[in-house]
Design a protein around this motif. Structure first.
Motif, short mmCIF file in Angstrom:
data_model
loop_
_atom_site.label_atom_id
_atom_site.label_comp_id
_atom_site.label_asym_id
_atom_site.label_seq_id
_atom_site.Cartn_x
_atom_site.Cartn_y
_atom_site.Cartn_z
N ALA A 90 0.97 -1.25 -0.12
CA ALA A 90 -0.05 0.00 -0.06
C ALA A 90 0.71 0.93 -0.13
N GLU A 91 1.95 1.36 0.73
CA GLU A 91 2.84 2.43 0.88
C GLU A 91 3.58 2.60 -0.36
N LEU A 92 3.92 1.54 -1.15
CA LEU A 92 4.59 1.62 -2.48
C LEU A 92 3.69 2.33 -3.44
N THR A 93 2.36 1.79 -3.45
CA THR A 93 1.21 2.12 -4.47
C THR A 93 1.18 3.44 -4.25
N HIS A 94 0.92 3.94 -3.00
CA HIS A 94 0.63 5.31 -2.71
C HIS A 94 1.83 6.34 -3.21
N ALA A 95 3.06 5.95 -2.88
CA ALA A 95 4.25 6.59 -3.65
C ALA A 95 4.28 6.85 -5.02
N ARG A 96 4.09 5.68 -5.61
CA ARG A 96 3.65 5.74 -7.14
C ARG A 96 3.04 6.65 -7.67
N ARG A 97 1.52 6.66 -6.91
CA ARG A 97 0.67 7.69 -7.48
C ARG A 97 1.20 8.97 -7.05
N GLY A 98 1.92 9.26 -6.17
CA GLY A 98 2.22 10.66 -5.70
C GLY A 98 3.49 11.05 -6.77
N GLY A 99 4.10 9.99 -7.45
CA GLY A 99 5.21 10.61 -8.34
C GLY A 99 6.31 10.43 -7.47
N VAL A 100 6.55 9.79 -6.48
CA VAL A 100 7.80 9.71 -5.53
C VAL A 100 8.68 8.52 -5.90
N PRO A 101 9.84 8.77 -6.25
CA PRO A 101 10.59 7.43 -6.54
C PRO A 101 11.01 6.64 -5.40
N VAL A 102 10.31 5.40 -5.46
CA VAL A 102 10.68 4.50 -4.22
C VAL A 102 10.95 3.07 -4.91
N LEU A 104 5.65 6.42 4.53
CA LEU A 104 6.44 7.25 3.66
C LEU A 104 6.73 8.74 3.68
N ARG A 105 5.66 9.28 4.41
CA ARG A 105 5.87 10.51 4.78
C ARG A 105 6.90 10.80 5.84
N ARG A 106 6.98 9.87 6.84
CA ARG A 106 8.15 9.87 7.82
C ARG A 106 9.43 9.79 7.17
N ALA A 107 9.35 8.92 5.99
CA ALA A 107 10.85 8.63 5.56
C ALA A 107 11.16 9.75 4.73
N LEU A 108 10.42 10.58 4.11
CA LEU A 108 10.76 11.60 3.40
C LEU A 108 11.06 12.98 4.28
N ALA A 109 10.29 12.80 5.67
CA ALA A 109 10.73 14.01 6.60
C ALA A 109 12.24 13.63 6.93
N VAL A 110 12.40 12.35 7.14
CA VAL A 110 13.83 12.12 7.73
C VAL A 110 14.84 12.51 6.53
N ARG A 111 14.42 12.36 5.12
CA ARG A 111 15.36 12.46 4.20
C ARG A 111 15.67 14.11 3.98
N ALA A 112 14.63 14.83 4.67
CA ALA A 112 14.71 16.27 4.40
C ALA A 112 15.42 16.96 5.65
N GLY A 113 15.84 16.10 6.57
CA GLY A 113 16.62 16.37 7.76
C GLY A 113 15.88 16.37 8.99
N GLU A 114 14.58 15.68 9.17
CA GLU A 114 13.90 15.80 10.65
C GLU A 114 14.33 14.91 11.34
N THR A 115 14.52 15.04 12.56
CA THR A 115 15.53 14.39 13.67
C THR A 115 14.32 13.23 13.96
N VAL A 116 14.79 11.98 13.91
CA VAL A 116 14.00 10.95 14.41
C VAL A 116 14.04 10.71 16.03
N HIS A 117 13.11 10.03 16.43
CA HIS A 117 13.30 9.86 17.92
C HIS A 117 14.57 8.91 18.21
N GLN A 118 15.18 9.08 19.03
CA GLN A 118 16.54 8.22 19.46
C GLN A 118 16.33 7.39 20.71
N PRO A 119 16.06 6.31 20.53
CA PRO A 119 15.82 5.12 21.50
C PRO A 119 16.80 5.01 22.55
#
Length: 263
Positions: free
Chosen positions: A50-62, A209-224
């Motif tokens: 479902a995530e890959l399909t969503h990305a393809r429809r949105g034109g995001v190369p995954v 996908l949204r979370r991954a793109l946010a990380v790619r843009a430099g958003e800091t992730v939770h550090q366990p």
């Protein structure tokens, strides 16, 4: 005399070096790697489709790599999304390693791929110890698996940057106690966010996908912070990608054999 603990430490140290190298290469190519961990039957493949399909429809190369001991069933299912998909076989091991993944990507990963999803082997024990070069590690658990799953597998859930609940559409039918589950997750990984999803109803579709793109843009992730000390190192901090990349990805990791540190 060589002890089992020494061998395991050597194997993990070697893997961590390979993971760091792969992370640098992917970062240079503009790709963020997402490592998906769960037990078998969690609905990981269906959600990823479902995530890959969503990305393809949105034109995001995954792209996606799915790891397993045998069969290409999951790869065939994911390919229905239209995204580039490759099957990785683990040669009998219960987990994927950074060197294995690097060889799998060599000459295959399409240029300009923004997000690479890796569906790890269905196992919450071995894969938790191996960094794959990911910038985002996600632990998934279905509502059918029980609220105490995080307590039974503290490394898998304790090292996650994000925890995802799958099959939320049948939570009531199976008597899933979400409050208890959330409390157990926070016990092993304080502060980590928990997201509800259902591949059937579409709840949460696109969130990974949204979370991954946010990380790619430099958003800091939770550090366990894993208190149990089951793992020698934690996944590295993600890197920021601020410009387009005009070249493909090259991964040269050799053909070194992988020792299985698990008896």
């Amino acid at each position: 005399m060589c002890r089992v603990d020494d061998l395991k430490h050597d194997v993990l140290a070697q893997n961590n070096r390979s993971a760091q190298r792969l992370r640098r290469e992917l970062t240079a190519g503009g790709t963020t790697l997402v490592n998906l961990l769960s037990s078998p039957g969690s609905g990981k493949t269906q959600l990823l489709e479902a995530e890959l399909t969503h990305a393809r429809r949105g034109g995001v190369p995954v792209a996606a790599v799915t790891a397993d001991l045998a069969t290409e069933n999951d790869a065939e299912r994911l390919a229905r999304s239209g995204a580039p998909v490759k099957q990785a076989f683990t040669d009998g091991l219960c987990h994927l390693e950074a060197d294995m993944l690097g060889r799998c990507l060599t000459g295959w990963l399409p240029a300009h791929t923004r997000v690479l999803f890796v569906e790890n082997v269905g196992n919450l024990v071995c894969p938790a110890s191996y960094d794959l070069g990911e910038s985002l590690r996600i632990a998934l658990c279905s509502v059918t698996e029980g609220e105490d799953k995080p307590l039974k597998y503290p490394s898998a859930f304790g090292l996650a940057h994000l925890v995802v609940v799958t099959k939320s559409d049948i939570a009531t039918a199976v008597g899933f106690d979400e409050s208890a589950f959330r409390a157990n997750v926070q016990q092993v990984n304080p502060g980590v966010e928990i997201v509800r999803t259902s591949a059937r109803t579409g709840e949460g579709t696109g969130e990974l996908l949204r979370r991954a793109l946010a990380v790619r843009a430099g958003e800091t992730v939770h550090q366990p912070v894993l208190a149990s000390g089951d793992r020698t190192t934690q996944p590295a901090q993600p890197h920021t990608h601020e410009h387009a990349h005009e070249r493909g990805h090259q991964h040269d990791h050799g053909t070194q054999r992988h020792a299985d540190a698990h008896s």
